[in-house]
Design a protein around this motif. Structure first.
Motif, PDB file in Angstrom:
ATOM      1  N   SER A   5       0.831  -1.201   0.000  1.00  0.00           N
ATOM      2  CA  SER A   5       0.000   0.000   0.000  1.00  0.00           C
ATOM      3  C   SER A   5       0.872   1.260   0.000  1.00  0.00           C
ATOM      4  CB  SER A   5      -0.906  -0.030   1.241  1.00  0.00           C
ATOM      5  OG  SER A   5      -1.410   1.261   1.485  1.00  0.00           O
ATOM      6  N   LEU A   6       0.846   2.001  -1.106  1.00  0.00           N
ATOM      7  CA  LEU A   6       1.701   3.187  -1.229  1.00  0.00           C
ATOM      8  C   LEU A   6       1.353   4.300  -0.227  1.00  0.00           C
ATOM      9  CD1 LEU A   6       4.065   4.469  -2.696  1.00  0.00           C
ATOM     10  CD2 LEU A   6       2.505   5.221  -4.493  1.00  0.00           C
ATOM     11  N   PRO A   7       0.043   4.543   0.083  1.00  0.00           N
ATOM     12  CA  PRO A   7      -0.252   5.615   1.046  1.00  0.00           C
ATOM     13  C   PRO A   7       0.445   5.419   2.394  1.00  0.00           C
ATOM     14  CG  PRO A   7      -2.269   4.859   0.011  1.00  0.00           C
ATOM     15  CD  PRO A   7      -1.189   3.945  -0.452  1.00  0.00           C
ATOM     16  N   SER A   8       0.753   4.139   2.737  1.00  0.00           N
ATOM     17  CA  SER A   8       1.379   3.869   4.037  1.00  0.00           C
ATOM     18  C   SER A   8       2.738   4.553   4.168  1.00  0.00           C
ATOM     19  CB  SER A   8       1.524   2.360   4.245  1.00  0.00           C
ATOM     20  OG  SER A   8       2.379   1.813   3.258  1.00  0.00           O
ATOM     21  N   VAL A   9       3.432   4.825   3.059  1.00  0.00           N
ATOM     22  CA  VAL A   9       4.707   5.556   3.152  1.00  0.00           C
ATOM     23  C   VAL A   9       4.589   6.970   2.583  1.00  0.00           C
ATOM     24  CG1 VAL A   9       6.230   3.536   3.091  1.00  0.00           C
ATOM     25  CG2 VAL A   9       5.601   4.658   0.961  1.00  0.00           C
ATOM     26  N   MET A  10       3.722   7.127   1.591  1.00  0.00           N
ATOM     27  CA  MET A  10       3.678   8.399   0.861  1.00  0.00           C
ATOM     28  C   MET A  10       3.259   9.568   1.753  1.00  0.00           C
ATOM     29  SD  MET A  10       1.763   8.967  -2.706  1.00  0.00           S
ATOM     30  CE  MET A  10       1.557  10.600  -3.354  1.00  0.00           C
ATOM     31  N   GLU A  11       2.389   9.275   2.705  1.00  0.00           N
ATOM     32  CA  GLU A  11       1.906  10.349   3.565  1.00  0.00           C
ATOM     33  C   GLU A  11       3.056  10.990   4.357  1.00  0.00           C
ATOM     34  OE1 GLU A  11      -1.070  11.584   3.199  1.00  0.00           O
ATOM     35  OE2 GLU A  11      -0.753  13.057   4.787  1.00  0.00           O
TER      36      GLU A  11
ATOM     37  N   ARG B  73       5.348  11.444  -8.232  1.00  0.00           N
ATOM     38  CA  ARG B  73       6.442  12.430  -8.279  1.00  0.00           C
ATOM     39  C   ARG B  73       5.923  13.679  -7.599  1.00  0.00           C
ATOM     40  NH1 ARG B  73       9.200  14.317 -13.340  1.00  0.00           N
ATOM     41  NH2 ARG B  73       7.163  15.132 -13.870  1.00  0.00           N
ATOM     42  N   MET B  74       6.794  14.373  -6.845  1.00  0.00           N
ATOM     43  CA  MET B  74       6.443  15.680  -6.287  1.00  0.00           C
ATOM     44  C   MET B  74       7.274  16.702  -7.031  1.00  0.00           C
ATOM     45  SD  MET B  74       6.198  14.872  -2.254  1.00  0.00           S
ATOM     46  CE  MET B  74       4.780  14.014  -1.585  1.00  0.00           C
ATOM     47  N   ILE B  75       6.617  17.568  -7.801  1.00  0.00           N
ATOM     48  CA  ILE B  75       7.349  18.516  -8.637  1.00  0.00           C
ATOM     49  C   ILE B  75       6.945  19.950  -8.304  1.00  0.00           C
ATOM     50  CG2 ILE B  75       7.743  16.925 -10.552  1.00  0.00           C
ATOM     51  CD1 ILE B  75       5.358  18.069 -11.996  1.00  0.00           C
ATOM     52  N   ASP B  76       7.885  20.835  -8.513  1.00  0.00           N
ATOM     53  CA  ASP B  76       7.624  22.252  -8.323  1.00  0.00           C
ATOM     54  C   ASP B  76       8.439  22.999  -9.377  1.00  0.00           C
ATOM     55  OD1 ASP B  76       6.584  24.525  -6.631  1.00  0.00           O
ATOM     56  OD2 ASP B  76       8.728  24.920  -6.566  1.00  0.00           O
ATOM     57  N   LYS B  77       7.766  23.694 -10.264  1.00  0.00           N
ATOM     58  CA  LYS B  77       8.419  24.307 -11.434  1.00  0.00           C
ATOM     59  C   LYS B  77       9.246  23.231 -12.140  1.00  0.00           C
ATOM     60  CE  LYS B  77       8.336  28.899  -9.431  1.00  0.00           C
ATOM     61  NZ  LYS B  77       8.111  28.575  -7.999  1.00  0.00           N
ATOM     62  N   ASN B  78      10.554  23.465 -12.300  1.00  0.00           N
ATOM     63  CA  ASN B  78      11.324  22.442 -13.027  1.00  0.00           C
ATOM     64  C   ASN B  78      12.046  21.487 -12.081  1.00  0.00           C
ATOM     65  OD1 ASN B  78      11.697  21.637 -15.689  1.00  0.00           O
ATOM     66  ND2 ASN B  78      13.787  22.409 -15.750  1.00  0.00           N
ATOM     67  N   HIS B  79      11.653  21.511 -10.805  1.00  0.00           N
ATOM     68  CA  HIS B  79      12.358  20.706  -9.814  1.00  0.00           C
ATOM     69  C   HIS B  79      11.585  19.453  -9.439  1.00  0.00           C
ATOM     70  CE1 HIS B  79      14.975  24.065  -9.489  1.00  0.00           C
ATOM     71  NE2 HIS B  79      14.045  24.855  -8.984  1.00  0.00           N
ATOM     72  N   LEU B  80      12.331  18.369  -9.251  1.00  0.00           N
ATOM     73  CA  LEU B  80      11.756  17.130  -8.747  1.00  0.00           C
ATOM     74  C   LEU B  80      12.154  17.021  -7.274  1.00  0.00           C
ATOM     75  CD1 LEU B  80      10.365  14.378  -9.209  1.00  0.00           C
ATOM     76  CD2 LEU B  80      12.569  13.478  -9.946  1.00  0.00           C
ATOM     77  N   PHE B  81      11.168  17.134  -6.385  1.00  0.00           N
ATOM     78  CA  PHE B  81      11.440  17.084  -4.943  1.00  0.00           C
ATOM     79  C   PHE B  81      11.493  15.639  -4.423  1.00  0.00           C
ATOM     80  CE2 PHE B  81       9.446  21.521  -3.910  1.00  0.00           C
ATOM     81  CZ  PHE B  81      10.558  22.126  -4.474  1.00  0.00           C
ATOM     82  N   ALA B  82      10.630  14.791  -4.973  1.00  0.00           N
ATOM     83  CA  ALA B  82      10.577  13.414  -4.472  1.00  0.00           C
ATOM     84  C   ALA B  82       9.900  12.521  -5.504  1.00  0.00           C
ATOM     85  CB  ALA B  82       9.762  13.368  -3.168  1.00  0.00           C
ATOM     86  N   SER B  83      10.213  11.240  -5.464  1.00  0.00           N
ATOM     87  CA  SER B  83       9.485  10.285  -6.305  1.00  0.00           C
ATOM     88  C   SER B  83       9.522   8.923  -5.623  1.00  0.00           C
ATOM     89  CB  SER B  83      10.091  10.201  -7.709  1.00  0.00           C
ATOM     90  OG  SER B  83      11.368   9.623  -7.672  1.00  0.00           O
ATOM     91  N   GLY B  84       8.526   8.112  -5.914  1.00  0.00           N
ATOM     92  CA  GLY B  84       8.502   6.785  -5.303  1.00  0.00           C
ATOM     93  C   GLY B  84       7.332   5.978  -5.808  1.00  0.00           C
ATOM     94  N   GLY B  85       7.210   4.772  -5.294  1.00  0.00           N
ATOM     95  CA  GLY B  85       6.115   3.930  -5.740  1.00  0.00           C
ATOM     96  C   GLY B  85       6.245   2.524  -5.221  1.00  0.00           C
ATOM     97  N   ARG B  86       5.467   1.628  -5.876  1.00  0.00           N
ATOM     98  CA  ARG B  86       5.519   0.214  -5.508  1.00  0.00           C
ATOM     99  C   ARG B  86       6.524  -0.485  -6.398  1.00  0.00           C
ATOM    100  NH1 ARG B  86       1.360  -4.734  -6.415  1.00  0.00           N
ATOM    101  NH2 ARG B  86       2.769  -4.990  -8.172  1.00  0.00           N
TER     102      ARG B  86
END
Lengths: 205, 282
Positions: free
Chosen positions: B124-130, B244-257
């Protein structure tokens, strides 16, 4: 608001004509100005080779640039739409009457497009020494600097006038509408809206 | 010639405010992850197994051990963390939630500091994504959270004459040229409230994957979310829900299963250098 990078010259003019057709306004840069601000768009006038760089770094959300330039630079951007303008070929040119002999142990190629050239010969397992030039490429075989050239060919007239001829085509190129990857997701509805409108004009004139 | 002041390209040097910012990010992240039940792990800089997670093995910096076996510098933390927990620490601990704060290295001299969290054996991805959302909030950042599902491009390549490269390059022209109403809607899909109308018209196996995206969105506390069902990650191992967590041209975080040796886990990485750059600028 979308920022659009356009390459100076004919392509910019043709692209702005498409925007004029879509929105019914006149889109013309003031003399020597590099930024054209309208209600919905900010257009930037940049060098052809810099369009993808502006888009990749998100200084522009979308842009218009030749496929040959995109292939040469290899930047991670989205190719949205083939605009079918500025159609040309990337081709190998040699002195008239000479044949392309790929069995030679090494060949020397002069070109502006080092990466496309390197990839083409590497895929065919041919040892090619590549000499980077910035212009007047056709001169190289004539003065013994290279056995052949890899260059953009539209009509073939420039090669012909310098005693060269096309012996092999490497790729076909035309201008593409491109987008920054994050801009595409952040401004998807705006990007796809302009995509649809431009596609309609490209298909129907 | 190398000057005395030179440092290698893409290596990292932080001092004064940027070093302070780095310490602050790592402290906040560690506190939040401990509060969420994660424990810290520090893995070796040298690895025998990095080729399993890196798409282009030319990115690896290679060295050799005393027996002349190939080793590389760590270019990705996830696979090593999961492998070490599963294969080496199995007898020492049964803990499943781990975080790491350590850099990765890519050829020739790129350094990238990361904070990562892995929940081993959890699907379950929400278990870490939060916890990633909490870290962004604590840092005063509100990036756009892009939700995708790697299964959807994989299913579409089996249904149509499309390749995963078409999805890596987001080849919109090719997708739309297929002239399929529901596929067009997937291209245009952006907001969660548009999803229900699409669920009724897509094929069953696509619907299952879209529902997973919907459930993930509804379990999140952030409101800045966009859906991108046709996005395909360049990482080798993500195989289902991905963000992915993005802001303008920046990648702050990414993840998944992801799946490693048949073991399903979920996790993410936060890109500390990008956060330092953004927060120092602000």
């Amino acid at each position: 608001m979308l920022t659009v990078a356009l390459p100076k010259g004919r392509i910019a003019k043709e692209t702005l004509e498409i925007f004029s057709k879509i929105f019914g306004d006149s889109f013309v840069f003031d003399d020597r100005k590099l930024i054209l601000q309208t209600d919905k768009f900010k257009f930037l006038l940049v060098r052809n080779q810099d369009v993808a760089t502006y888009v990749y770094h998100q200084a522009a959300d979308i842009g218009v640039v030749g496929l040959d330039t995109l292939e040469e630079q290899g930047l991670d951007i989205i190719r949205l739409l083939d605009l079918r303008k500025g159609v040309c070929k990337v081709a190998i040119g040699m002195k008239k009457g000479e044949k392309l002999d790929l069995s030679r142990p090494q060949i020397t190629v002069a070109t502006k497009m080092v990466n496309i050239t390197k990839r083409y010969f590497a895929e065919r397992a041919i040892a090619a020494k590549i000499i980077k030039l910035y212009g007047s490429i056709e001169l190289a075989p004539l003065v013994g600097l290279a056995d052949m050239i890899v260059d953009i060919v539209e009509t073939g007239t420039t090669m012909k006038q310098n005693g060269l001829e096309v012996v092999e085509e490497i790729m076909e190129s035309s201008t593409y509408l491109i987008a920054n990857k994050n801009s595409f997701f952040e401004k998807k509805s705006e990007v796809l809206d302009i995509y649809e409108k431009i596609e309609h004009i490209v298909k129907n004139g | 010639m190398i000057f005395e002041h030179e440092i290698p390209d893409n290596s990292k040097l932080y001092f004064l405010s940027s070093a302070k910012q780095k310490r602050k990010i790592e402290r906040i992240a560690a506190e939040i992850l401990y509060d969420n039940g994660f424990e810290e792990i520090v893995t070796p800089l040298f690895s025998y197994h990095q080729h399993q997670s890196i798409l282009d093995d030319r990115e690896l910096i290679r060295v050799n051990d005393t027996m002349n076996h190939n080793m590389t510098l760590r270019a990705d933390s996830t696979i090593d963390v999961v492998r070490i927990i599963d294969k080496r620490l199995g007898r020492n601990t049964s803990h499943k939630k781990w975080f790491y704060i350590q850099p990765v290295f890519k050829y020739p001299s790129t350094e990238q500091y990361q904070v990562g969290a892995e929940f081993i054996g959890q699907s379950s991805l929400p278990s870490v994504m939060e916890s990633a959302v909490e870290i962004m909030n604590a840092l005063g950042l509100n990036p756009l959270v892009q939700i995708s599902n790697m299964q959807i491009p994989v299913i579409l390549t089996k249904m149509f004459d499309l390749t995963l490269d078409d999805f890596r390059h987001i080849n919109i022209e090719k997708f739309l040229a297929l002239d399929i109403a529901w596929l067009k809607k997937l291209v245009y899909l952006q907001n969660i409230d548009e999803l229900d109308a699409i669920l009724d018209i897509v094929p069953g196996d696509i619907k299952i994957e879209l529902v997973k995206m919907k459930d993930l969105c509804s379990g999140l506390t952030c409101n800045n979310v966009t859906l991108s069902p046709l996005y395909y990650s360049k990482m080798l191992y993500y195989d289902e829900l991905y963000f992915r967590m993005i802001d303008k041209n920046h990648l702050f975080a990414s993840g998944g299963r992801y799946k490693n040796n048949g073991l399903i886990s979920v996790g993410y990485a936060i890109y500390t250098d990008t956060l330092i750059q953004t927060l120092t600028k602000d």
